[in-house]
Design an enzyme around this catalytic site. Structure first.
Site: not given
Length: 510
Positions: A31, A34, A62-63, A123, A135, A271, A459, A464, A506
């Site tokens: 085609t 190509t 369409v070809k 395509d 298939k 780790h 935060f 403590d 954060r």
């Protein structure tokens, strides 16, 4: 006489392949472009319109969508009724389909691509022919990949036909080809339509792994199709044993840390948590400080640097058992030194900085979490101070360094730093005070008891952690802020004469 239908976008190796078919007595149907290439290369072809008896229409849209094409491909040769139907309708069989598809991927990658350009590179006839041939693989060869040309020709020359095994593999590859193509189109069109309820991912197998996190777990390593910076998947292994699952996880964590530093930087990791990290005026200084930050935990760890790894650094690494060394490049002398450690994995990784968002995917049972990788980097500034005591320039440098490091420690995360290197890391505890105590005890054990800087990924809602930090010699703290009880930690810092800065961002890491 056997027939091949040829219509390709990627014309790599095509002429030699088709000449090989013609030498074996095959007729060649072709085609458009190509056909022009083949005819100009001295290959006789039959135009697709000669086969269909119908011209290409709609600007070539369409070809090949015609019974004389698909009947010749799909008819089962072992079903007499199929063959009788072909004869009644003047249809000849097609035994090989060589098709690859319009360059949709390359088209949408262009920065100025329009939707019209993209659509014209979808395509239609190509995928139809590929799927038809795939298939009917028992009777038809479907060749989408130029890498398969030699295999097909070799079998045809040797045996006159291809093996069932080869045709089945070609069929599977063909369905993969159309599936990938349709996935790209679907992802593009969904972006245009603003739809996000589907996630399409495509990765190629880079290598099988001996096992996963533990010997009883099967594992594989897949890589994205496009190479990206700061990625082990697109890195180059220069020497050493095969990477393990845990190696890859750890190395990825190391690269994410390196990404955040522009000055000479070195991180040792274990780790998925940094056990020693440092900046320096040179990469040699950064390496030495990172090593001295925790000479115990580095054993069996990973080291990453963001500058060329030099002979001096390699000599420092030589006596230490390391799993992986990562750098953007290595001097010839450094590679020579490291080559004496045959099992050491030496990885060269592109560390080019970009502003592109980095997607991150994490699988959960029956699902997938998706987010943008946390590549945001804040510079800690004096304006972030919320306490009476203000930081000086040296403290500011450590606050900025500590903030960059704690982002990469498993939450709840605490990093204690001094003079541009880590001296204690507390990772993954169920409460923040526990993480702080681990980090502070490490610092104390290393002989650091005054002028310390503490960074927290979340935060501090109570006083403590501040009080605990003060007892270990911390004089400055950087944290996101944002708790409804921020005033409690600020008041405690003021009471103890500690500088505290709020970044307003954060960086949890789960």
């Amino acid at each position: 006489m056997k027939r091949a239908l040829v219509s390709v976008s990627d014309k790599t190796g095509l002429v030699d392949f088709v000449k090989g078919l013609q030498e074996l007595g095959w007729e060649i149907i072709a085609t458009g472009g190509t056909q022009k290439l083949l005819e100009n290369s001295g290959v006789r072809t039959i135009g697709i319109s000669e086969v269909t008896g119908f011209p290409e229409i709609c600007d070539g849209r369409v070809k090949t969508l015609h019974p004389k094409v698909h009947g010749g491909i799909l008819a089962r040769r072992d079903v007499p009724e199929h063959m009788a139907t072909l004869k009644e309708n003047g249809i000849q069989t097609i035994e090989l389909v060589c098709v690859n598809l319009y360059p949709f991927k390359q088209t949408i990658a262009k920065p100025d691509v329009t939707m019209e350009d993209a659509i014209e590179n979808i395509d239609i006839g190509g995928p139809s022919m590929v799927r038809s041939a795939a298939k009917n693989w028992r009777d038809v060869n479907i060749v989408c990949d130029p890498a398969d040309y030699d295999t097909v020709l070799e079998e045809l020359r040797r045996d006159g036909w291809t093996s069932d095994e080869t045709r089945l593999k070609l069929s599977a590859k063909a369905y993969t080809h159309t599936a990938e193509y349709d996935m790209m189109i679907a992802a593009y069109m969904r972006r245009q339509a603003g739809l996000n309820e589907k996630l399409f991912l495509e990765y190629d197998l880079r290598q099988g792994l001996r096992y996963g996190e533990n010997p009883h777990q099967e594992a594989r390593f897949y890589s994205s199709l496009e190479p990206v910076p700061f990625s082990l998947a697109s890195g180059e292994q220069l020497q050493g044993k095969e990477l393990s699952y845990n190696n890859i996880q750890d190395a990825n964590a190391a690269l994410n840390i390196v990404r955040d530093f522009e000055e000479p930087f070195c991180v040792a990791l274990k780790h998925m948590n940094p056990c020693g990290a440092a900046v320096g005026r040179t990469i040699e200084e950064a390496w030495q400080a990172a090593y001295e930050a925790d000479k115990v935990s580095i054993y069996g760890g990973i080291v990453a640097v963001n500058r060329e790894l030099t002979a001096e650094v390699a000599m420092g690494m030589k006596p230490i058992f390391l799993e992986i060394v990562i750098a953007p490049s290595f001097s010839a002398e450094a590679l020579e030194i490291l080559s004496s450690k045959k099992n050491l994995r030496v990885m060269k990784v592109d560390m080019t900085r970009t502003s592109d968002p980095v997607p991150q995917y994490i699988s959960v049972n029956g699902g997938m979490l998706a987010q943008q990788l946390d590549t945001q980097v804040e510079t800690v500034t004096p304006q972030m101070c919320v306490t009476k005591v203000k930081p000086d320039a040296a403290v500011m440098a450590d606050l900025d360094f500590g903030w960059k490091i704690v982002k990469h420690v498993k939450s709840n995360a605490i990093a204690v730093v001094k003079d541009g290197h880590t001296i204690g890391v507390g990772a993954g505890q169920t409460n923040r005070v526990g993480s702080a105590e681990i980090a502070l005890e490490e610092a104390k054990a290393a002989g650091f008891t005054e002028g310390l800087v503490l960074a927290s990924d979340g935060f501090l809602p109570f006083g403590d952690t501040v009080e605990l930090a003060s007892r270990y010699g911390v004089t400055a703290i950087v944290q996101p802020g944002g708790s409804i009880r921020d005033e409690e930690s600020i008041s405690k810092a003021d009471e103890l004469g500690i500088t505290m800065l709020f970044t307003g961002v954060r960086h949890f890491k789960h």
